[in-house]
Design a protein around this motif. Structure first.
Motif, mmCIF file in Angstrom:
data_model
loop_
_atom_site.group_PDB
_atom_site.id
_atom_site.type_symbol
_atom_site.label_atom_id
_atom_site.label_comp_id
_atom_site.label_asym_id
_atom_site.label_seq_id
_atom_site.Cartn_x
_atom_site.Cartn_y
_atom_site.Cartn_z
ATOM 1 N N GLN A 65 0.852 -1.208 0.000
ATOM 2 C CA GLN A 65 0.000 0.000 0.000
ATOM 3 C C GLN A 65 0.876 1.242 0.000
ATOM 4 O O GLN A 65 1.928 1.277 0.631
ATOM 5 N N PHE A 66 0.402 2.250 -0.712
ATOM 6 C CA PHE A 66 1.070 3.545 -0.740
ATOM 7 C C PHE A 66 0.072 4.651 -0.463
ATOM 8 O O PHE A 66 -1.102 4.535 -0.823
ATOM 9 N N GLN A 67 0.549 5.713 0.145
ATOM 10 C CA GLN A 67 -0.203 6.948 0.213
ATOM 11 C C GLN A 67 0.430 7.891 -0.805
ATOM 12 O O GLN A 67 1.651 8.029 -0.865
ATOM 13 N N ILE A 68 -0.408 8.496 -1.622
ATOM 14 C CA ILE A 68 0.058 9.416 -2.659
ATOM 15 C C ILE A 68 0.080 10.805 -2.040
ATOM 16 O O ILE A 68 -0.948 11.305 -1.579
ATOM 17 N N VAL A 69 1.256 11.428 -2.023
ATOM 18 C CA VAL A 69 1.458 12.681 -1.299
ATOM 19 C C VAL A 69 2.150 13.687 -2.212
ATOM 20 O O VAL A 69 3.057 13.325 -2.967
ATOM 21 N N THR A 70 1.738 14.951 -2.131
ATOM 22 C CA THR A 70 2.392 15.986 -2.934
ATOM 23 C C THR A 70 3.805 16.204 -2.415
ATOM 24 O O THR A 70 4.088 16.031 -1.225
ATOM 25 N N THR A 71 4.687 16.606 -3.318
ATOM 26 C CA THR A 71 6.077 16.852 -2.927
ATOM 27 C C THR A 71 6.335 18.319 -2.605
ATOM 28 O O THR A 71 7.459 18.670 -2.258
ATOM 29 N N ASP A 72 5.305 19.159 -2.698
ATOM 30 C CA ASP A 72 5.497 20.564 -2.336
ATOM 31 C C ASP A 72 5.548 20.680 -0.809
ATOM 32 O O ASP A 72 5.561 19.674 -0.097
ATOM 33 N N THR A 73 5.554 21.881 -0.307
ATOM 34 C CA THR A 73 5.710 22.074 1.140
ATOM 35 C C THR A 73 4.502 21.618 1.944
ATOM 36 O O THR A 73 4.620 21.400 3.144
ATOM 37 N N THR A 74 3.343 21.444 1.298
ATOM 38 C CA THR A 74 2.150 21.021 2.043
ATOM 39 C C THR A 74 2.157 19.527 2.350
ATOM 40 O O THR A 74 1.553 19.085 3.314
ATOM 41 N N ASP A 76 0.462 17.271 0.989
ATOM 42 C CA ASP A 76 -0.960 16.958 1.077
ATOM 43 C C ASP A 76 -1.231 15.536 0.582
ATOM 44 O O ASP A 76 -0.591 15.063 -0.366
ATOM 45 N N LEU A 77 -2.197 14.862 1.205
ATOM 46 C CA LEU A 77 -2.601 13.531 0.759
ATOM 47 C C LEU A 77 -3.440 13.669 -0.504
ATOM 48 O O LEU A 77 -4.469 14.331 -0.506
ATOM 49 N N VAL A 78 -3.001 13.040 -1.570
ATOM 50 C CA VAL A 78 -3.721 13.032 -2.847
ATOM 51 C C VAL A 78 -4.644 11.823 -2.908
ATOM 52 O O VAL A 78 -5.752 11.898 -3.416
ATOM 53 N N GLY A 79 -4.190 10.700 -2.376
ATOM 54 C CA GLY A 79 -4.977 9.473 -2.427
ATOM 55 C C GLY A 79 -4.164 8.297 -1.940
ATOM 56 O O GLY A 79 -3.143 8.456 -1.263
ATOM 57 N N SER A 80 -4.623 7.105 -2.309
ATOM 58 C CA SER A 80 -3.896 5.888 -1.953
ATOM 59 C C SER A 80 -3.888 4.954 -3.156
ATOM 60 O O SER A 80 -4.765 5.024 -4.020
ATOM 61 N N ALA A 81 -2.888 4.104 -3.203
ATOM 62 C CA ALA A 81 -2.754 3.132 -4.287
ATOM 63 C C ALA A 81 -2.191 1.842 -3.702
ATOM 64 O O ALA A 81 -1.416 1.872 -2.753
ATOM 65 N N THR A 82 -2.604 0.730 -4.289
ATOM 66 C CA THR A 82 -2.227 -0.565 -3.726
ATOM 67 C C THR A 82 -1.888 -1.566 -4.818
ATOM 68 O O THR A 82 -2.589 -1.657 -5.820
ATOM 69 N N ASP A 94 -2.886 -7.350 -8.692
ATOM 70 C CA ASP A 94 -3.922 -6.375 -9.011
ATOM 71 C C ASP A 94 -3.447 -5.014 -8.545
ATOM 72 O O ASP A 94 -2.651 -4.905 -7.601
ATOM 73 N N VAL A 95 -3.954 -3.984 -9.187
ATOM 74 C CA VAL A 95 -3.653 -2.607 -8.807
ATOM 75 C C VAL A 95 -4.962 -1.899 -8.512
ATOM 76 O O VAL A 95 -5.949 -2.069 -9.236
ATOM 77 N N GLY A 96 -4.968 -1.111 -7.445
ATOM 78 C CA GLY A 96 -6.129 -0.284 -7.118
ATOM 79 C C GLY A 96 -5.681 1.117 -6.749
ATOM 80 O O GLY A 96 -4.556 1.315 -6.276
ATOM 81 N N ILE A 97 -6.565 2.085 -6.980
ATOM 82 C CA ILE A 97 -6.238 3.476 -6.657
ATOM 83 C C ILE A 97 -7.500 4.199 -6.199
ATOM 84 O O ILE A 97 -8.607 3.880 -6.644
ATOM 85 N N MET A 98 -7.321 5.131 -5.287
ATOM 86 C CA MET A 98 -8.399 6.002 -4.818
ATOM 87 C C MET A 98 -7.809 7.401 -4.665
ATOM 88 O O MET A 98 -6.759 7.557 -4.046
ATOM 89 N N LEU A 99 -8.470 8.387 -5.261
ATOM 90 C CA LEU A 99 -8.015 9.772 -5.154
ATOM 91 C C LEU A 99 -9.049 10.612 -4.430
ATOM 92 O O LEU A 99 -10.247 10.335 -4.506
ATOM 93 N N ARG A 100 -8.572 11.647 -3.778
ATOM 94 C CA ARG A 100 -9.469 12.659 -3.235
ATOM 95 C C ARG A 100 -10.051 13.437 -4.414
ATOM 96 O O ARG A 100 -9.384 13.654 -5.432
ATOM 97 N N GLU A 101 -11.293 13.869 -4.274
ATOM 98 C CA GLU A 101 -11.998 14.516 -5.383
ATOM 99 C C GLU A 101 -11.239 15.715 -5.940
ATOM 100 O O GLU A 101 -11.158 15.911 -7.153
ATOM 101 N N GLU A 102 -10.655 16.511 -5.051
ATOM 102 C CA GLU A 102 -9.977 17.725 -5.519
ATOM 103 C C GLU A 102 -8.730 17.433 -6.352
ATOM 104 O O GLU A 102 -8.202 18.325 -7.018
ATOM 105 N N TYR A 103 -8.264 16.189 -6.355
ATOM 106 C CA TYR A 103 -7.090 15.834 -7.148
ATOM 107 C C TYR A 103 -7.447 15.006 -8.386
ATOM 108 O O TYR A 103 -6.562 14.602 -9.141
ATOM 109 N N SER A 104 -8.732 14.766 -8.599
ATOM 110 C CA SER A 104 -9.126 14.010 -9.786
ATOM 111 C C SER A 104 -9.012 14.909 -11.018
ATOM 112 O O SER A 104 -9.097 16.136 -10.920
ATOM 113 N N ARG A 105 -8.805 14.298 -12.144
ATOM 114 C CA ARG A 105 -8.729 14.996 -13.432
ATOM 115 C C ARG A 105 -7.528 15.933 -13.538
ATOM 116 O O ARG A 105 -7.531 16.828 -14.375
ATOM 117 N N GLY A 106 -6.508 15.740 -12.732
ATOM 118 C CA GLY A 106 -5.337 16.608 -12.805
ATOM 119 C C GLY A 106 -4.061 15.882 -13.207
ATOM 120 O O GLY A 106 -2.967 16.436 -13.085
#
Length: 197
Positions: A65-74, A76-82, A94-106
């Motif tokens: 499991q991974f937590q997807i995190v921004t590399t800027d100073t915040t 911030d949690l973007v989502g998780s992937a497994t 198998d691969v799975g992913i879940m993103l926070r809504e504010e990071y979708s489509r980016g």
């Protein structure tokens, strides 16, 4: 061993699950955006639920499991992937992913999934990677088809939705030859285009 994956764009990295993000994971996993295509997930999550899930995953040898995190100073949690259902004898997972809504489509999913599949095929030496998604999840299905994944089948009414409804589960697959010849170059071109925009 704690594993961190760098991404091609450098905007995000994939880190081992950390208690630091448990509260953000509760919000993400309880949000209607995340739940709309995950009928087996509980509608509400608590810190205790998320902590127990994180600890269970960390002790599971067939899941990374991974937590997807921004590399800027915040950071911030973007989502998780497994990577899950890892079968090293058959060289599949198998691969799975879940993103926070504010990071979708980016472009974050593309970047994260590229890093995940690169790790799966090039480090874990997988022969095939599978994705299971709801037939109703048009954004994910479109992404998989754009990337070059092959629709391998549909499990009819495989996932219960509430007490009286079911949804179909679509299974997509990518072989290591698909990865090298088509998927990897296509995703890298897409990431580079987004990065230079």
């Amino acid at each position: 061993m704690a594993l961190t994956l760098t991404t091609r764009s450098g905007r995000i990295e994939l880190r081992p699950p950390s208690a630091e993000y448990d509260a953000a994971v509760v919000l993400m996993r309880s949000h209607p955006f995340a739940l709309r295509y995950l009928p087996n997930s509980p509608l509400t999550n608590t810190i205790e639920d998320v902590r127990a899930l994180r600890l269970a995953i960390l002790s599971d040898k067939n899941r990374i499991q991974f937590q997807i995190v921004t590399t800027d100073t915040t950071h911030d949690l973007v989502g998780s992937a497994t990577l899950h259902r890892i079968d090293r004898a058959r060289r599949s997972c198998d691969v799975g992913i879940m993103l926070r809504e504010e990071y979708s489509r980016g472009g974050y999913a593309t970047d994260a999934l590229h890093a995940m599949m690169k790790h799966a095929f090039e480090e874990e030496k997988m022969h095939r990677v599978s994705f299971h998604t709801s037939d109703r999840n048009a954004p994910m299905r479109g992404w998989l088809e754009m990337a070059g994944a092959k629709l391998e089948g549909v499990l009819r009414e495989a996932w219960p939705v509430g007490d009286a409804d079911f949804m179909d589960c679509c299974i997509y697959g990518i072989l290591e030859s698909d990865w090298e010849q088509m998927v990897k170059p296509k995703l890298e071109e897409r990431i580079d285009r987004l990065r230079s925009a």
